[in-house]
Design an enzyme around this catalytic site. Structure first.
Site, PDB file in Angstrom:
ATOM      1  N   HIS A 268       0.796  -1.231   0.000  1.00 21.78           N
ATOM      2  CA  HIS A 268       0.000   0.000   0.000  1.00 21.78           C
ATOM      3  C   HIS A 268       0.837   1.294   0.000  1.00 21.78           C
ATOM      4  O   HIS A 268       0.786   2.070  -0.936  1.00 21.78           O
ATOM      5  CB  HIS A 268      -0.906   0.025   1.241  1.00 21.78           C
ATOM      6  CG  HIS A 268      -1.773  -1.177   1.419  1.00 21.78           C
ATOM      7  ND1 HIS A 268      -2.920  -1.411   0.676  1.00 21.78           N
ATOM      8  CD2 HIS A 268      -1.677  -2.212   2.280  1.00 21.78           C
ATOM      9  CE1 HIS A 268      -3.477  -2.541   1.074  1.00 21.78           C
ATOM     10  NE2 HIS A 268      -2.757  -3.056   2.036  1.00 21.78           N
TER      11      HIS A 268
HETATM   12  O1  RIB Z   1      -5.039  -0.276   4.797  1.00 23.02           O
HETATM   13  C1  RIB Z   1      -3.645  -0.222   4.554  1.00 23.02           C
HETATM   14  C2  RIB Z   1      -3.009   0.834   5.400  1.00 23.02           C
HETATM   15  O2  RIB Z   1      -3.196   0.529   6.770  1.00 23.02           O
HETATM   16  C3  RIB Z   1      -1.484   0.915   5.210  1.00 23.02           C
HETATM   17  O3  RIB Z   1      -1.057   2.227   5.447  1.00 23.02           O
HETATM   18  C4  RIB Z   1      -0.963   0.010   6.281  1.00 23.02           C
HETATM   19  O4  RIB Z   1       0.360   0.363   6.710  1.00 23.02           O
HETATM   20  C5  RIB Z   1      -1.930   0.292   7.380  1.00 23.02           C
HETATM   21  O5  RIB Z   1      -1.503   1.480   8.048  1.00 23.02           O
END
Ligand code: RIB
Ligand code: CA
Length: 338
Positions: A268
């Protein structure tokens, strides 16, 4: 994880706003503050930023999210030392969301939040000041429109900065954040993505501040999967940083591989940094994004007016597609330089 959203009908993000990203005719470094809740994917985003000469990382502000603040601030320092940057300024920020109790994600990230590689306890000191004050002071001290906030976790620190110092809203160049989801649904509830779900009130404050926002939701990040081949390409570099990054990925991807039945899991947070470095890797569309803060069923849902059925302001460039091959090539080549 089939994804059928109609993102093919949008233009490349890099063509949206001249000057809104690093480009060849913008040789000066782009000044950024990274607000983060490390987290393995946060770690790789931070490494990518520290490995990229186009960016000037002014500081790193830790927020409670994946794990409690004591761990996120420690993990941020571990990552800086892994990158050979014990000089980086790391600040601790909010230990809980604005209104709701803290929800963490040890089930994804492990009890340390950075499970995978064995990283030594940091020797570099945590900065004395409060992260929110660092954000405010830095934006006020720098020329207008020169600082970009890169948000990789819940938006609590940034919302607090905007509440304490409303004047900074007009001074911030852009907020590039990982959060939300629409066609892809949620990952912590059927409706909500983790970063927004943890602090939906902070997200509302940020999305309503009138600041240019680029949003990398699950619709985008779920196309950036850490496949076996991509992890192998990192290990093939045979450097301590690339080995550690592969170990981070190896641990981090397990939960999502089981959940989605895919080869690899979504990486992500590095999408935020990669967007600044190579925006043409992404496609998106300007939309209104509103946050649910009333219904428990849909708490933290990012309601994206993708088809423009309302007259609500288009307050975010919503990224929906990424060239995953180019994305991982960028990460691998840059991390190999550390
Ligand atoms: O949903 C994904 C996000 O939530 C990313 O930033 C991961 O590190 C968590 O913080
Ligand atoms: Ca994160």
């Amino acid at each position: 994880m089939a994804f059928a959203a109609p993102f093919s009908m949008v233009t490349r993000a890099g063509n949206f706003k001249k000057g809104s990203t690093v480009s060849d005719d913008n040789p000066s470094k782009r000044a950024i503050i990274i607000d983060t809740d490390p987290g393995q994917d946060d770690a790789i985003a931070i490494l990518l930023a520290l490995a990229s000469p186009e960016l000037e990382v002014l500081g790193i502000t830790a927020v409670a999210g994946n794990v409690p603040l004591e761990l996120t601030q420690t993990n941020a320092r571990k990552i800086c030392e892994l990158a050979g940057r014990p000089d980086m300024r790391v600040f601790a920020g909010a230990s809980r969301p604005l209104v709701r109790p803290l929800v963490t994600a040890e089930y994804v990230h492990g009890k340390t939040g950075l499970d995978g590689p064995v990283l030594p306890e940091p020797e570099m000191a945590l900065e004395d000041g409060f992260a929110v004050d660092f954000i405010i002071d830095t934006i006020r001290a720098r020329p207008n429109q020169s600082v970009t906030l890169c948000a990789l976790g819940p938006l609590t620190n940034i919302a607090l900065a905007l509440v304490k110092a409303p004047d900074i809203a007009a001074k911030i160049r852009e907020i590039v954040l990982m959060g939300g989801g629409f066609f892809e649904g949620g990952n912590v509830t059927p409706a909500a993505e983790f970063n927004i779900y943890v602090d939906p009130h902070a997200a509302t404050t940020v999305f309503e501040a009138g600041i240019p926002i680029v949003m990398a939701p699950l619709d985008c990040t779920h196309k950036a999967l850490t496949t076996r081949a991509r992890e192998a390409a990192l290990r093939a570099k045979k450097t301590p940083v690339c080995d550690a990054a592969a170990d981070l990925i190896d641990f981090f991807e397990r939960f999502d591989e089981d959940k989605y039945g895919t080869d690899g899991g979504p990486l992500h947070d590095p999408c935020v940094i990669a967007y600044l470095l190579q925006p043409t890797l992404f496609k998106g569309r300007h939309c209104n994004v509103s946050i649910e803060t009333t219904s428990e069923l849909t708490m933290g849902m990012t309601v994206i007016d993708w088809w423009g059925v309302t007259d609500l302001p288009k307050n975010a460039l919503v990224l929906g597609d990424v060239d995953a091959g180019g994305f991982f090539d960028l990460i691998t080549e840059r991390l190999a330089t550390l």
